[in-house]
Design a protein around this motif. Structure first.
Motif, mmCIF file in Angstrom:
data_model
loop_
_atom_site.group_PDB
_atom_site.id
_atom_site.type_symbol
_atom_site.label_atom_id
_atom_site.label_comp_id
_atom_site.label_asym_id
_atom_site.label_seq_id
_atom_site.Cartn_x
_atom_site.Cartn_y
_atom_site.Cartn_z
ATOM 1 N N ARG A 53 35.378 15.022 48.492
ATOM 2 C CA ARG A 53 34.866 15.819 47.383
ATOM 3 C C ARG A 53 33.647 15.159 46.756
ATOM 4 O O ARG A 53 32.648 15.813 46.467
ATOM 5 N N ALA A 54 33.704 13.842 46.563
ATOM 6 C CA ALA A 54 32.579 13.102 45.984
ATOM 7 C C ALA A 54 31.363 13.149 46.912
ATOM 8 O O ALA A 54 30.223 13.274 46.452
ATOM 9 N N LEU A 55 31.602 13.087 48.225
ATOM 10 C CA LEU A 55 30.501 13.185 49.182
ATOM 11 C C LEU A 55 29.820 14.556 49.075
ATOM 12 O O LEU A 55 28.584 14.650 49.094
ATOM 13 N N CYS A 56 30.616 15.608 48.955
ATOM 14 C CA CYS A 56 30.048 16.953 48.771
ATOM 15 C C CYS A 56 29.242 17.021 47.478
ATOM 16 O O CYS A 56 28.180 17.651 47.430
ATOM 17 N N GLU A 57 29.739 16.373 46.443
ATOM 18 C CA GLU A 57 29.025 16.320 45.160
ATOM 19 C C GLU A 57 27.670 15.645 45.343
ATOM 20 O O GLU A 57 26.654 16.103 44.816
ATOM 21 N N ALA A 58 27.639 14.549 46.096
ATOM 22 C CA ALA A 58 26.383 13.823 46.328
ATOM 23 C C ALA A 58 25.391 14.683 47.113
ATOM 24 O O ALA A 58 24.211 14.768 46.747
ATOM 25 N N ALA B 104 38.701 32.465 51.914
ATOM 26 C CA ALA B 104 39.325 33.373 52.885
ATOM 27 C C ALA B 104 39.453 32.703 54.252
ATOM 28 O O ALA B 104 40.498 32.797 54.906
ATOM 29 N N LEU B 105 38.407 31.992 54.664
ATOM 30 C CA LEU B 105 38.397 31.410 56.003
ATOM 31 C C LEU B 105 39.224 30.135 56.119
ATOM 32 O O LEU B 105 39.851 29.898 57.150
ATOM 33 N N PHE B 106 39.228 29.299 55.068
ATOM 34 C CA PHE B 106 39.854 27.983 55.182
ATOM 35 C C PHE B 106 41.130 27.807 54.372
ATOM 36 O O PHE B 106 41.931 26.928 54.670
ATOM 37 N N LEU B 107 41.306 28.622 53.336
ATOM 38 C CA LEU B 107 42.503 28.476 52.498
ATOM 39 C C LEU B 107 43.480 29.637 52.641
ATOM 40 O O LEU B 107 44.507 29.667 51.976
ATOM 41 N N GLY B 108 43.135 30.606 53.469
ATOM 42 C CA GLY B 108 44.036 31.726 53.706
ATOM 43 C C GLY B 108 44.122 32.727 52.563
ATOM 44 O O GLY B 108 45.061 33.516 52.503
ATOM 45 N N GLU B 109 43.145 32.705 51.667
ATOM 46 C CA GLU B 109 43.132 33.673 50.559
ATOM 47 C C GLU B 109 42.861 35.074 51.107
ATOM 48 O O GLU B 109 42.122 35.236 52.084
ATOM 49 N N GLN B 110 43.466 36.055 50.477
ATOM 50 C CA GLN B 110 43.266 37.438 50.898
ATOM 51 C C GLN B 110 41.997 37.994 50.261
ATOM 52 O O GLN B 110 41.841 37.984 49.049
ATOM 53 N N VAL B 111 41.086 38.473 51.117
ATOM 54 C CA VAL B 111 39.832 39.067 50.661
ATOM 55 C C VAL B 111 39.716 40.431 51.326
ATOM 56 O O VAL B 111 39.708 40.522 52.555
ATOM 57 N N GLY B 112 39.663 41.466 50.502
ATOM 58 C CA GLY B 112 39.590 42.829 51.019
ATOM 59 C C GLY B 112 38.192 43.206 51.487
ATOM 60 O O GLY B 112 37.225 42.453 51.342
ATOM 61 N N TRP B 113 38.092 44.396 52.047
ATOM 62 C CA TRP B 113 36.822 44.852 52.605
ATOM 63 C C TRP B 113 35.742 44.994 51.547
ATOM 64 O O TRP B 113 34.560 44.798 51.831
ATOM 65 N N ARG B 114 36.130 45.317 50.312
ATOM 66 C CA ARG B 114 35.130 45.448 49.239
ATOM 67 C C ARG B 114 34.461 44.104 48.957
ATOM 68 O O ARG B 114 33.246 44.023 48.783
ATOM 69 N N ALA C 268 30.177 24.738 47.292
ATOM 70 C CA ALA C 268 31.330 25.535 47.725
ATOM 71 C C ALA C 268 32.387 24.647 48.372
ATOM 72 O O ALA C 268 33.585 24.772 48.084
ATOM 73 N N ALA C 269 31.950 23.724 49.235
ATOM 74 C CA ALA C 269 32.902 22.795 49.860
ATOM 75 C C ALA C 269 33.583 21.931 48.803
ATOM 76 O O ALA C 269 34.799 21.721 48.856
ATOM 77 N N ARG C 270 32.804 21.449 47.834
ATOM 78 C CA ARG C 270 33.383 20.645 46.746
ATOM 79 C C ARG C 270 34.452 21.425 45.991
ATOM 80 O O ARG C 270 35.542 20.930 45.731
ATOM 81 N N ASP C 271 34.139 22.680 45.667
ATOM 82 C CA ASP C 271 35.092 23.486 44.912
ATOM 83 C C ASP C 271 36.335 23.824 45.720
ATOM 84 O O ASP C 271 37.448 23.865 45.178
ATOM 85 N N LEU C 272 36.166 24.061 47.013
ATOM 86 C CA LEU C 272 37.327 24.327 47.861
ATOM 87 C C LEU C 272 38.190 23.070 48.007
ATOM 88 O O LEU C 272 39.417 23.152 48.013
ATOM 89 N N LEU C 273 37.560 21.914 48.104
ATOM 90 C CA LEU C 273 38.316 20.658 48.173
ATOM 91 C C LEU C 273 39.050 20.376 46.865
ATOM 92 O O LEU C 273 40.113 19.754 46.866
ATOM 93 N N THR C 274 38.492 20.835 45.768
ATOM 94 C CA THR C 274 39.129 20.636 44.458
ATOM 95 C C THR C 274 40.508 21.283 44.431
ATOM 96 O O THR C 274 41.416 20.790 43.771
ATOM 97 N N ARG C 275 40.667 22.367 45.186
ATOM 98 C CA ARG C 275 41.979 23.015 45.269
ATOM 99 C C ARG C 275 43.009 22.128 45.951
ATOM 100 O O ARG C 275 44.207 22.328 45.804
ATOM 101 N N ARG C 276 42.552 21.144 46.726
ATOM 102 C CA ARG C 276 43.448 20.288 47.504
ATOM 103 C C ARG C 276 43.738 18.941 46.843
ATOM 104 O O ARG C 276 44.517 18.154 47.377
ATOM 105 N N ILE C 277 43.101 18.662 45.701
ATOM 106 C CA ILE C 277 43.323 17.349 45.090
ATOM 107 C C ILE C 277 44.587 17.354 44.251
ATOM 108 O O ILE C 277 45.064 18.401 43.821
#
Length: 192
Positions: free
Chosen positions: A72-77, A111-121, A159-168
């Motif tokens: 996460r820190a690397l993504c921040e940098a 949607a792609l990496f965390l399995g969140e549901q994203v509709g067509w809209r 975006a990568a930093r924020d997605l990793l934040t979900r995993r900390i």
């Protein structure tokens, strides 16, 4: 009442980010980007270290230094290097406009990496948003500025930093996580 308070805090925070961007843009004409990052990193990391200490959180607790925190820190940098470089080279209006794609990339990543549901809209909105970004940076046309790609690098790193934040680990204080994010700017600035 809490919703209103939250909305007001977000508005104040966004105004502060805009003022910070203006100062970075102004400073970058006289000071190297690396030096700006080092100043931001050292100053902000010190503030968050003091806040963590005051709150009784341990900066170097083992739980706060697992691999996901380093990633996460690397993504921040990377985000800071790309964004600050873009501010120094590209019109601030282009930087701000392209950076608005960040929520689209986060939604796509969730949607792609965390399995969140994203509709067509939402997928349609993401595609339209990316087309808008292409209109702004105009790749392949004579008005294209390759330096605008630094903003895209920043968007993907944020975006990568924020997605990793979900995993900390949620037991680690946000002030400690903020300290890590700013502390990494010193070495990132030195690299530049």
């Amino acid at each position: 009442m809490e919703n209103l308070r939250g909305i007001l805090l977000v508005i104040v925070a966004m105004a502060a980010f805009t003022v910070e961007d203006m100062f970075i843009k102004t400073l970058s004409s006289a000071i190297p980007v690396g030096q700006i990052l080092m100043m931001l990193g050292i100053g902000s990391a010190t503030i968050f270290a003091l806040l963590s200490r005051r709150g009784g959180q341990r900066l170097f607790a083992p739980a706060a230094w697992r691999p996901v925190f380093f990633l996460r820190a690397l993504c921040e940098a990377v985000a800071a290097i790309c964004f600050t470089t873009a501010l120094s080279l590209v019109d601030i209006s282009v930087v701000a406009s392209v950076f608005q794609a960040t929520p689209l990339v986060i939604t796509m990543g969730a949607a792609l990496f965390l399995g969140e549901q994203v509709g067509w809209r939402r997928w349609s909105a993401i595609c339209l948003g990316f087309m808008g970004v292409l209109l702004i940076i105009r790749p392949g046309l004579e008005g294209f500025n390759p330096s605008a790609l630094f903003v895209l690098g920043s968007v993907f790193a944020v975006a990568a930093r924020d997605l990793l934040t979900r995993r900390i680990d949620v037991a680690v204080s946000s002030t400690v996580v903020s300290f890590q994010g700013f502390a990494v700017l010193g070495p990132a600035g030195a690299l530049l």
